[in-house]
Scaffold this motif. Structure first.
Motif, PDB file in Angstrom:
ATOM      1  N   THR A 135       0.856  -1.182   0.000  1.00 35.28           N
ATOM      2  CA  THR A 135       0.000   0.000   0.000  1.00 35.28           C
ATOM      3  C   THR A 135       0.887   1.225   0.000  1.00 35.28           C
ATOM      4  O   THR A 135       1.843   1.306   0.778  1.00 35.28           O
ATOM      5  CB  THR A 135      -0.913   0.036   1.244  1.00 35.28           C
ATOM      6  N   ALA A 136       0.569   2.184  -0.876  1.00 30.92           N
ATOM      7  CA  ALA A 136       1.360   3.411  -0.970  1.00 30.92           C
ATOM      8  C   ALA A 136       0.417   4.607  -1.018  1.00 30.92           C
ATOM      9  O   ALA A 136      -0.715   4.510  -1.510  1.00 30.92           O
ATOM     10  CB  ALA A 136       2.251   3.393  -2.215  1.00 30.92           C
ATOM     11  N   ARG A 137       0.896   5.717  -0.502  1.00 29.37           N
ATOM     12  CA  ARG A 137       0.129   6.952  -0.552  1.00 29.37           C
ATOM     13  C   ARG A 137       0.249   7.569  -1.944  1.00 29.37           C
ATOM     14  O   ARG A 137       1.330   7.636  -2.519  1.00 29.37           O
ATOM     15  CB  ARG A 137       0.661   7.932   0.484  1.00 29.37           C
ATOM     16  N   HIS A 138      -0.878   8.020  -2.505  1.00 27.24           N
ATOM     17  CA  HIS A 138      -0.905   8.575  -3.858  1.00 27.24           C
ATOM     18  C   HIS A 138      -1.274  10.049  -3.806  1.00 27.24           C
ATOM     19  O   HIS A 138      -2.289  10.425  -3.208  1.00 27.24           O
ATOM     20  CB  HIS A 138      -1.915   7.809  -4.712  1.00 27.24           C
ATOM     21  N   GLY A 140      -0.442  12.361  -2.022  1.00 31.17           N
ATOM     22  CA  GLY A 140      -0.655  12.920  -0.699  1.00 31.17           C
ATOM     23  C   GLY A 140      -2.067  12.759  -0.177  1.00 31.17           C
ATOM     24  O   GLY A 140      -2.405  13.297   0.882  1.00 31.17           O
ATOM     25  N   ALA A 142      -5.172   9.817  -1.378  1.00 22.75           N
ATOM     26  CA  ALA A 142      -5.682   8.455  -1.311  1.00 22.75           C
ATOM     27  C   ALA A 142      -4.539   7.442  -1.242  1.00 22.75           C
ATOM     28  O   ALA A 142      -3.365   7.775  -1.425  1.00 22.75           O
ATOM     29  CB  ALA A 142      -6.566   8.181  -2.519  1.00 22.75           C
ATOM     30  N   ARG A 143      -4.901   6.191  -0.990  1.00 20.49           N
ATOM     31  CA  ARG A 143      -3.937   5.100  -1.011  1.00 20.49           C
ATOM     32  C   ARG A 143      -4.198   4.220  -2.229  1.00 20.49           C
ATOM     33  O   ARG A 143      -5.334   4.042  -2.645  1.00 20.49           O
ATOM     34  CB  ARG A 143      -4.046   4.264   0.264  1.00 20.49           C
ATOM     35  N   GLU A 256       7.433  -1.878   6.839  1.00 20.12           N
ATOM     36  CA  GLU A 256       7.325  -0.603   6.134  1.00 20.12           C
ATOM     37  C   GLU A 256       8.664  -0.278   5.493  1.00 20.12           C
ATOM     38  O   GLU A 256       9.709  -0.359   6.154  1.00 20.12           O
ATOM     39  CB  GLU A 256       6.910   0.522   7.083  1.00 20.12           C
ATOM     40  N   GLY A 278       4.115   8.507  -2.038  1.00 24.03           N
ATOM     41  CA  GLY A 278       4.603   8.925  -0.739  1.00 24.03           C
ATOM     42  C   GLY A 278       5.955   8.312  -0.405  1.00 24.03           C
ATOM     43  O   GLY A 278       6.436   7.393  -1.077  1.00 24.03           O
TER      44      GLY A 278
END
Length: 293
Positions: A135-138, A140, A142-143, A256, A278
């Motif tokens: 899972t990555a932040r998109h 700034g 949504a994920r 992480e 992110g």
């Protein structure tokens, strides 16, 4: 115990109690208890869930550093469930009345029998019942969720579990976020650069028991041509049998990653200066292994 917090029973905000300044709604009461281990030491960060008479969750949380939990809830009948790593879960019934406090007193958790470990020998990761996801932040906000569809691995279980080892190889080109254009970009030189670095590899020979079913598996992760030490926070789920009677062992693991540790310092930015991806990426693994052969 709760008497000194709440004053006399039936006066949840009673004079002299620690909650004297707390307003309890007229139709509510206060529920509390203290969670202890078998030698009467408080169990902190034990998870609790309070459900009503039809099974709906009313409140949930963790015990404080002294093993205590306290909640203000509408009057009614409830079921309290308490669980903590390495202990057998507790379930109990309690009735909360208006303007009063209800306590289960000291709830003592019993040490749980740890799940049986796999037999010593060589085991293989079974890919059809395993998953390596991330899972990555998109931008700034949504994920985005993704996975690697192609991987292989082996675990050598030693007579002493702490001496075991594992090796996993992941096909970088098998990255899948369910968006073809994005996946092609992730495979490009801006990101994974699969032409130069076709695989990700993880090798570990350090298994540390953290109590109960929790283990720390520490090893070297090689990504984008760079190796870094990574620890997988692992929960061992025990042994079972597949549809054909084969023995299986299962675990879940998380860690992480910080992309800059692996020289993934792409500078694709939005006009407002927010990175498209992110700085950290959460890794989630669901793994099943079967005896080799």
């Amino acid at each position: 115990m709760f008497g000194r917090w709440l004053g006399n029973r039936g006066q949840a905000g009673g004079r002299g109690g620690a909650l004297a300044g707390v307003q309890v709604p007229r139709t509510a009461g206060v529920l509390g208890c203290r969670v202890l281990d078998p030698v009467n030491e408080p169990v902190q960060q034990a998870e609790f869930v309070l459900t009503d008479s039809v099974g709906r969750k009313v409140t949930a949380g963790e015990t404080d550093p002294f093993g205590s939990l306290l909640a203000t809830v509408p009057a009614g009948d409830y079921r309290l469930a308490v669980k903590a790593e390495g202990f057998t879960p507790f379930h109990g019934a309690v009735t909360v009345t208006e303007g009063a406090h209800a306590t289960l007193g000291d709830v003592r958790l019993q040490v749980a029998q740890p799940p049986q470990l796999p037999d010593p020998g060589d085991w293989d990761i079974e890919p059809n019942h395993s998953q390596i996801g991330f899972t990555a932040r998109h931008i700034g906000l949504a994920r985005i969720h993704g996975r690697f569809n192609t991987f292989a691995g082996a675990v050598r279980i030693a007579d002493r579990m702490e001496d075991s080892a594992m090796h996993v190889i992941i096909d970088a080109a098998s990255i899948d976020t369910n968006v073809q254009m994005r996946d092609d970009h992730l495979r490009s030189g801006d990101f994974l650069d699969i032409g130069r670095f076709p695989t990700l590899e993880f090798y570990s020979e350090r298994f540390v028991h953290r109590g109960g079913s929790r283990w720390g598996v520490t090893g070297a992760l090689t990504l984008h041509g760079v190796s870094r030490t990574v620890t997988l926070d692992t929960r061992y789920l025990g042994l079972g049998n597949g549809l054909e009677g084969e023995t299986r062992a299962a675990c879940r693991a998380t860690t992480e990653l910080h992309r800059e540790d692996f020289t993934l310092t792409w500078q694709t930015m939005l006009a407002r200066g927010i990175a498209v991806v992110g700085p950290s990426i959460s890794i989630d693994l669901d793994i099943q292994i079967v005896p080799r052969g």
